[in-house]
Design an enzyme around this catalytic site. Structure first.
Site, PDB file in Angstrom:
ATOM      1  N   GLY B 109       0.826  -1.213   0.000  1.00 10.00           N
ATOM      2  CA  GLY B 109       0.000   0.000   0.000  1.00 10.00           C
ATOM      3  C   GLY B 109       0.854   1.255   0.000  1.00 10.00           C
ATOM      4  O   GLY B 109       1.760   1.398   0.814  1.00 10.00           O
ATOM      5  N   ASN B 132      -2.471  -9.008  11.178  1.00 10.17           N
ATOM      6  CA  ASN B 132      -1.409  -8.043  10.971  1.00 10.17           C
ATOM      7  C   ASN B 132      -1.964  -6.650  11.172  1.00 10.17           C
ATOM      8  O   ASN B 132      -3.135  -6.388  10.933  1.00 10.17           O
ATOM      9  CB  ASN B 132      -0.813  -8.184   9.563  1.00 10.17           C
ATOM     10  CG  ASN B 132      -1.602  -7.427   8.528  1.00 10.17           C
ATOM     11  OD1 ASN B 132      -1.468  -6.204   8.398  1.00 10.17           O
ATOM     12  ND2 ASN B 132      -2.446  -8.122   7.796  1.00 10.17           N
ATOM     13  N   ILE B 134       0.175  -3.601  10.109  1.00 10.85           N
ATOM     14  CA  ILE B 134       1.380  -2.908   9.682  1.00 10.85           C
ATOM     15  C   ILE B 134       1.134  -1.397   9.719  1.00 10.85           C
ATOM     16  O   ILE B 134       2.015  -0.625  10.084  1.00 10.85           O
ATOM     17  CB  ILE B 134       1.781  -3.335   8.246  1.00 10.85           C
ATOM     18  CG1 ILE B 134       1.779  -4.856   8.109  1.00 10.85           C
ATOM     19  CG2 ILE B 134       3.128  -2.758   7.866  1.00 10.85           C
ATOM     20  CD1 ILE B 134       2.741  -5.598   8.973  1.00 10.85           C
ATOM     21  N   CYS B 193      -8.344  -0.705   4.398  1.00  8.84           N
ATOM     22  CA  CYS B 193      -7.343  -1.120   5.380  1.00  8.84           C
ATOM     23  C   CYS B 193      -7.916  -0.943   6.784  1.00  8.84           C
ATOM     24  O   CYS B 193      -8.289   0.160   7.159  1.00  8.84           O
ATOM     25  CB  CYS B 193      -6.061  -0.314   5.235  1.00  8.84           C
ATOM     26  SG  CYS B 193      -4.835  -0.796   6.465  1.00  8.84           S
ATOM     27  N   GLY B 328      -1.892 -14.421  -0.714  1.00  2.00           N
ATOM     28  CA  GLY B 328      -1.271 -13.509   0.255  1.00  2.00           C
ATOM     29  C   GLY B 328      -0.540 -14.243   1.345  1.00  2.00           C
ATOM     30  O   GLY B 328       0.598 -14.669   1.181  1.00  2.00           O
TER      31      GLY B 328
END
Lengths: 285, 381
Positions: B109, B132, B134, B193, B328
């Protein structure tokens, strides 16, 4: 970095819940340097989706044997303990950046807390081979958890501290460090983050306490190497091997970061070995 | 679960062990493990039996290519893509994976300005998946273009840049800067996200916001435009419809599901950001449901994402209407998986006597002409 199918040669429990496994993986054994790690794929049977990172405990290029030392903490490591000699295990490695020893350093101080021995163990081999003097300071909860000296090279000095005093010094291993800081040219550590944090504090004040002159042609007054470079690490007194939960281990997912003074640092790519100056210790719990 | 890794090899064929004598004699273990059945030597990477020359030629004739943006042109050599955030910028896995054999790469991203991301720890494993958070760590769009643009330009594999932002203006500006950059084959709009405060989910959970951001980016660039949906909504269909109307070329579904893990001492949440996004095989049924619903709602191509670990999963997604899939989380365990999946998909087409993989798409959807499916409303409160 490559994917190899490593054959398990020997698997044994060396301490409570701690195992030492030897794998025949010549590609890894020839390429791995102290401080690097391998990313091991465990079985699919229980829905595990991530590999497990392990420090390369020892690597012998002549025999092609790589060992890993781990504690059984969950299903993945539990699965590994059930592997039998002859089984093949998928490994990705060697990964990460190794310890950098200054060619002028003669006396190396290795500090390990518990399973942290796995992180610095190979450096002892390399240093002994290069004719350096090595002292390992090792901390554990009690005598039952002390790494067996029979698994260490004969040439080193091995000093133990236990929390309950059942063997060696009573207290934390970091309390032993002041006795050795004048002797040591460089220190390398792996273990729980509070231990590393305390060592970083000790290392930061060492120069002033001892009045040590900076190494280097210009007395250290020349242009400093960029933080994080191999050259800068080589000159650092303390290098630490950091730990973090990890995803891809090749630097793609940005999952395994620790906070550095220049922003997040990937343990798998910039690390796992860092100079202590690179880490933002106030952010480490 | 047990048969997952032996997709092509029949289960009774044991992998042949190379005859290699270890130089060091195995020392007899002091502790003998009891449960032998739990250990399965890693056999997943052993290649399927080599096809004969005639078979090879027949296989090569199968056309796996898919068109994700019929109006603008985004032709993938095969429908197996790698998902954003799991493959970095395509260079990280270069030493172990032949990236040129992938269908496409969705890069990490990318935002207008550099982002440091969330505090660690950022990942943890969960049953059948991982969490996750991030937090969109990335060096900013200009640095990405400067550093990776020239590399991507030399690649055969299309690179789709995943774009994130805090406001519509951010998305538009990033898209504008990517427009015309050689080596950028398309844009995947990340409006879903779950790990960032501002600009994360807010666009994906609201139909009007999703439509506005898609339309704005559509005006700013002529690059093929994918929009990535979030499963963290009550009904995904109106949002998908709005995105299609706003001019998206394709829809990718799904992003991660919002989740939480607790620290070992139960004193706090494990992840530095408290919440994380769940991915991996655990989310596959959710992803299939979303793809199934979206496929009946829109007519643009759909990219299925969520827990793809074997060719069966690829076929499942295609049957539910996905033209392509993204791999993924499974990459982390098996970096060679996407390349292998493309080959296995080719074999599957060959087995079914198909000349391309297109007939596999949408086979599980309700037949056209019949009454539109009313399923999918009753399970929600």
């Amino acid at each position: 970095m490559r994917l190899v199918s490593a054959e398990l040669v020997e698997s044994r429990q060396i301490l409570p819940e701690q195992w030492l496994q030897s794998f025949h993986a010549p590609e890894l054994a020839g390429a791995a340097r102290a401080g690097q790690f391998v990313h091991v794929r465990t079985g699919d049977y229980s829905g595990l989706v991530l590999r497990r990172p392990f420090s390369v405990n020892t690597a012998d290029a002549a025999t092609g044997i790589v060992t890993v030392h781990f504690r059984t903490v969950g299903c993945g490591t539990e699965w590994m303990t059930h592997a039998r000699p002859g089984d093949r295990i998928d490994m990705l490695g060697p990964l990460g950046r190794p310890f950098e020893v200054d060619p002028r350093s003669h006396n190396l101080l290795l500090v390990a807390g518990g399973l942290g021995m796995a992180g610095v163990r190979m450096l002892a081999d390399e240093a002994v081979r290069d004719g350096r003097k090595v002292t390992i300071l090792f901390g554990a909860v009690d005598a039952a958890h002390v790494y067996p000296s029979s698994l260490l090279p004969d040439e080193i000095e091995y000093v133990v501290a236990t929390d309950d005093g059942s063997l060696g010094h009573r207290g934390f291993v970091t309390e032993l460090v002041p006795d050795y800081e004048a002797w040591a040219d460089q220190a390398f550590a792996c273990g729980p983050h509070p231990m590393l944090k305390r060592l970083a504090e000790l290392a930061a004040g060492r120069r002033e306490r001892l009045g040590v002159a900076r190494l280097g042609r210009k007395g250290g007054s020349g242009r400093a190497d960029p933080l994080g470079s191999a050259a800068a690490r080589r000159k650092a007194f303390l290098q630490v091997s950091m730990e973090q939960t990890m995803g891809c281990a090749v630097g793609a997912c940005l999952g395994c970061v620790v906070m550095g003074v220049e922003g997040p640092q990937r343990v798998c790519r910039e690390g796992p070995v860092f100079a202590s100056e690179e880490i933002a210790w106030e952010s480490i719990a | 679960m047990k048969a997952r890794r032996k997709v092509v090899t029949s289960p009774d064929v044991r992998p042949v062990k190379p005859k290699r004598t270890p130089t060091v004699r195995p020392i007899k273990s002091a502790i003998v493990p009891v449960d032998r059945s739990r250990v399965r030597p890693s056999a997943g990477r052993s290649a399927p039996p080599a096809p004969t020359l005639a078979e090879r030629e027949a296989l090569d004739r199968i056309d796996l290519s898919v068109e994700l943006a019929p109006r603008r042109g985004l032709r993938l050599p095969n429908p197996i893509m790698v998902a954003s955030g799991t493959f970095g910028y395509g260079v990280e896995y270069g030493e172990v994976v032949d990236v040129q054999r992938l269908g496409a790469i969705c890069c990490k991203g990318t935002t207008l300005r550099p982002r440091a991301g969330n505090p660690p720890p950022r990942v943890t494993e969960t049953p059948g998946g991982m969490l996750n958070s991030i937090g969109l760590q990335n060096p900013g769009v200009d640095a990405v273009i400067e550093k990776y643009g020239p590399i991507w330009q030399g690649w055969r594999v299309p690179v789709i840049v995943n774009v994130a932002g805090e406001s519509i203006e951010d998305y538009v500006e990033v898209a504008r800067r990517l427009d015309g950059v050689p080596g950028v084959a398309g844009i995947e709009l990340n409006i879903s996200c779950p790990n960032v405060g501002k600009g994360g989910l807010q666009f994906a959970i609201d139909r009007d916001a999703a439509k506005a951001v898609t339309a704005a980016v559509r005006r700013a660039t002529d690059l093929p435009l994918l929009v990535k949906l979030s499963p963290n909504v009550a009904d995904v269909r109106p949002i998908a419809r709005a995105i299609e109307e706003a001019g998206a070329d394709a829809i990718s579904a799904i992003n991660t599901l919002s989740g939480l893990a607790v620290s070992a001492d139960r004193s706090r949440a494990f992840l530095g950001n408290t919440y994380g996004g769940l991915s991996g095989p655990a989310v596959k049924p959710v992803a299939l449901r979303v793809v199934y619903e979206v496929a009946q709602t829109v007519s643009i191509p759909i990219v299925g994402i969520g827990g793809v670990t074997n060719v069966g999963d690829v076929l499942d997604f295609m049957a539910c209407g996905a033209a392509a899939v993204q791999v993924g989380t499974s990459l982390f365990a098996d970096p060679e998986l996407p390349v292998r999946l493309a080959e296995e998909l080719r074999l599957e087409c060959h087995k079914r006597g198909l000349a391309s993989c297109e007939p596999l798409v949408g086979t599980a959807l309700p037949k056209r002409g019949g009454a539109p499916s009313a399923k999918g409303v009753e399970y929600r409160p």
